[in-house]
Design an enzyme around this catalytic site. Sequence first.
Site, PDB file in Angstrom:
ATOM      1  CB  CYS A 149     -11.795  -3.843   0.552  1.00  0.00           C
ATOM      2  SG  CYS A 149     -10.794  -2.386   0.159  1.00  0.00           S
ATOM      3  CE1 TYR A 150     -11.074   1.166   4.439  1.00  0.00           C
ATOM      4  CE2 TYR A 150     -10.455   2.048   2.295  1.00  0.00           C
ATOM      5  CZ  TYR A 150     -10.141   1.771   3.602  1.00  0.00           C
ATOM      6  OH  TYR A 150      -8.899   2.101   4.093  1.00  0.00           O
TER       7      TYR A 150
END
Length: 345
Positions: A149-150
């Site tokens: 996600c990051y």
Amino acid sequence: MLKVAIVGASGYTGVELIRLLLNHPQVEITCVTSRQNAGASIDSVFPSLAGRIDLTFDPVDVDTIIRKSDFVFTALPHKAAMAVVPAFLHAGKKVVDLSADYRLHDVDVYEAWYDKHTSPELLDEAVYGLPELYRQQVVDARLVANPGCYPTSIALGLAPLLENNLIDAASLIIDSKSGTSGAGRSAKVGSLYCEVNEGFKAYGVASHRHTPEIEQTLGQLAGKPVQVSFTPHLLPVNRGILSTCYASLVQPMDTAQLQQLYAQRYAGEIFVRVHPQGELPNILHVRGSNYCNIGVVSDKRTGRVIIVSVIDNLLKGAASQAVQNMNLMQAWSEDSGLSDLPLYP
């Protein structure tokens, strides 16, 4: 209809995959597994799905999964995915893996940050599934490593600058914030309401496992090794990631020029929205969607550029990006099953 299995579907990413695939016009969910919920009906574990799916959770049995499906999503913890993915590939199945097991191409780097890798022969074959950067490779892949996600929010935020050598890659500082769903659904003290509500903290400082993934992708964009200072933070919200990236420009550029660069780079991308000059993204405006919203500002006083990028960590940061990758691997419309607008408010 493509028969799809979701392996390890009792977490937040798993339920989002189920929700998305139930609305996909070309997919039939035929197998959903969970170790801890085997034998339970799916809607008893996820009441939000009541009346929409009449399946029970199967145990994680490779032969059963192979028999029931044509395409496999693995949403297992790190290390668990590599124990089953080779068998699915050997049986001729296409796989999108949502763990970190196949994201890093260097086995030594993986083992330094995670654990012993049991199928390193697949690391070179696995395609990093960020369609906006590696679309054709995804189309041709049988194994896609769905990005973290990051790293998704960061790579999309920095790609136009790194691709054009417009920043000093050695100057990169990345500050990211995530909602609590990023920590998963399992019970832990740090995720309790009273521990999170009205608080805001940094974690994994200089040690977060997404760091080598971020550096690998940014290095490919820059064409040279890249090291970053990356600090994630925990927001007291359910979902969403906001990444703010800072870098020194190698030549003066004003905000209008930067905004034009980003608008041109992502002009053909249906899931990336570049904000007009003077506007910056808000996680509220991507919640429940596959969108990444990006804003960019030139700080003339310091000679730096500041990029703000937002995604839904469970969707563009996980489940909906996995569906986007499946669509490409199946030669379907890239937005099939993903056309919902964000929830608001």
